[in-house]
Design a protein around this motif. Structure first.
Motif, mmCIF file in Angstrom:
data_model
loop_
_atom_site.group_PDB
_atom_site.id
_atom_site.type_symbol
_atom_site.label_atom_id
_atom_site.label_comp_id
_atom_site.label_asym_id
_atom_site.label_seq_id
_atom_site.Cartn_x
_atom_site.Cartn_y
_atom_site.Cartn_z
ATOM 1 N N THR A 131 -3.745 -6.990 -1.572
ATOM 2 C CA THR A 131 -2.961 -5.565 -1.755
ATOM 3 C C THR A 131 -1.410 -6.132 -2.074
ATOM 4 O O THR A 131 -1.102 -7.173 -1.889
ATOM 5 N N GLU A 132 -0.794 -4.929 -2.819
ATOM 6 C CA GLU A 132 0.714 -5.043 -3.080
ATOM 7 C C GLU A 132 1.580 -4.971 -1.770
ATOM 8 O O GLU A 132 1.146 -3.706 -1.087
ATOM 9 N N LYS A 133 2.678 -5.334 -1.632
ATOM 10 C CA LYS A 133 3.389 -5.079 -0.631
ATOM 11 C C LYS A 133 3.695 -3.506 -0.934
ATOM 12 O O LYS A 133 4.099 -3.231 -1.875
ATOM 13 N N GLY A 134 3.711 -2.880 0.277
ATOM 14 C CA GLY A 134 4.113 -1.510 0.498
ATOM 15 C C GLY A 134 2.998 -0.531 0.260
ATOM 16 O O GLY A 134 3.122 0.578 0.768
ATOM 17 N N LYS A 135 1.916 -1.070 -0.012
ATOM 18 C CA LYS A 135 0.411 -0.262 0.154
ATOM 19 C C LYS A 135 0.026 0.109 1.284
ATOM 20 O O LYS A 135 0.331 -0.909 2.276
ATOM 21 N N ASP A 136 -0.761 1.020 1.357
ATOM 22 C CA ASP A 136 -1.426 1.081 2.724
ATOM 23 C C ASP A 136 -2.934 0.456 2.689
ATOM 24 O O ASP A 136 -3.634 0.567 1.374
ATOM 25 N N VAL A 137 -3.636 -0.184 3.817
ATOM 26 C CA VAL A 137 -4.787 -0.554 3.748
ATOM 27 C C VAL A 137 -5.653 -0.084 4.875
ATOM 28 O O VAL A 137 -5.070 0.138 5.931
ATOM 29 N N GLU A 138 -6.932 0.058 4.655
ATOM 30 C CA GLU A 138 -7.781 0.533 5.902
ATOM 31 C C GLU A 138 -8.912 -0.525 5.871
ATOM 32 O O GLU A 138 -9.317 -1.012 5.100
ATOM 33 N N ILE A 190 -3.231 -0.180 8.183
ATOM 34 C CA ILE A 190 -1.732 -0.797 8.148
ATOM 35 C C ILE A 190 -1.270 0.036 6.842
ATOM 36 O O ILE A 190 -1.603 0.087 5.838
ATOM 37 N N GLN A 191 0.062 0.677 7.126
ATOM 38 C CA GLN A 191 0.804 1.354 6.602
ATOM 39 C C GLN A 191 2.034 0.603 5.886
ATOM 40 O O GLN A 191 2.584 -0.359 6.530
ATOM 41 N N ARG A 192 2.201 0.698 4.730
ATOM 42 C CA ARG A 192 3.557 0.005 3.933
ATOM 43 C C ARG A 192 3.330 -1.549 4.379
ATOM 44 O O ARG A 192 4.303 -2.018 4.963
ATOM 45 N N THR A 193 2.422 -2.000 3.911
ATOM 46 C CA THR A 193 1.956 -3.422 4.165
ATOM 47 C C THR A 193 3.308 -4.207 3.786
ATOM 48 O O THR A 193 3.861 -4.129 2.876
ATOM 49 N N GLN A 194 3.297 -5.376 4.613
ATOM 50 C CA GLN A 194 4.315 -6.493 4.264
ATOM 51 C C GLN A 194 3.602 -7.848 4.286
ATOM 52 O O GLN A 194 2.599 -7.716 4.751
ATOM 53 N N GLN A 195 4.383 -8.787 3.503
ATOM 54 C CA GLN A 195 3.756 -10.008 3.418
ATOM 55 C C GLN A 195 3.316 -10.686 4.863
ATOM 56 O O GLN A 195 2.277 -11.449 4.971
#
Lengths: 116, 111
Positions: A13-20, A79-84
């Motif tokens: 995913t790209e930084k800033g995206k949410d993942v489930e 995880i919201q607003r994913t970071q590296q």
């Protein structure tokens, strides 16, 4: 019978995206755990469920992380607003939930999350 | 101070060697001591567990607990290339649900 399953197995995913991330525990297991494992490191406890309630959320690293469990079965880690620095393998485990015993945890294969 | 310390290795041994893996811990309340084995890109699986102090043997594997020293060990006799994996110690309180894992020791057994 079926073991613990997790999906997806890999997520980029790209930084800033949410993942489930999803975990299907062994049928009948009341306890469910989420861990994070960074490359070359041990298991970092995130959260524990007994039934549908989470008596121990002490390991969640920030308010960007949340988890829920429904029907004493499936659990989702969001995880919201994913970071590296969120890049890691996320492991789920389930157990019979028996206190006063080893209460063996059975692990799924994990979801490998890569944040670009 | 971490609750459990484990040398991450890697540890490389020839086939047939005796392997010694160790952890130290700080909380005397731990009563259950476990060893998990994790193959590459797989989840950990329980290998052995011991309650309180003493030794436990299972085939080529022996687990030892010394509560007075807060020191636990896993010995692998006649090591095989298939034993190549990461070994994690894990500790748990009586009556509690939280299991504390060590960082894991990577073991390579060379044929």
């Amino acid at each position: 019978g079926a073991g613990v399953s997790q999906s997806p197995s890999n997520k980029v995913t790209e930084k800033g995206k949410d993942v489930e991330l999803r975990c299907d525990p062994i049928s009948g297991h009341t306890a469910l755990y989420w861990y994070r494992q960074r490359l070359g490191q041990g298991l970092e406890f995130l959260i524990y469920f007994q039934g549908n309630s989470a008596p121990d959320k002490s390991g969640l690293p920030s308010d960007r992380f949340s988890a829920e469990r429904t029907g004493e079965s499936v659990s989702t880690l969001t995880i919201q607003r994913t970071q590296q620095e969120d890049s890691a393998v996320y492991l789920c485990a389930s157990s019979g939930g028996l206190a006063g015993s080893t209460d063996t945890q059975y692990f799924g294969p994990g979801t490998r999350l890569t944040v670009l | 101070q971490k609750e459990v310390e484990q040398d991450p290795g890697p540890l490389s041994v020839p086939e047939g060697a005796i392997v010694s893996l160790n952890c130290t811990y700080s909380n005397s309340a731990f009563q259950y001591f476990m060893w998990y084995r994790q193959y590459s890109r797989k989840g950990p699986e329980l290998l052995m567990y011991t309650y309180s102090s003493g030794n436990k043997e299972d085939g080529r594997f022996t687990a030892q607990v010394d509560k007075s020293s807060k020191y636990i060990s896993l010995f692998i006799r006649d090591s095989q290339p298939s034993d190549s994996a990461t070994y994690l110690c894990a500790l748990k309180n009586t009556g509690g649900f939280k299991t504390i894992f060590g960082a894991g020791t990577r073991l390579f057994v060379k044929a």
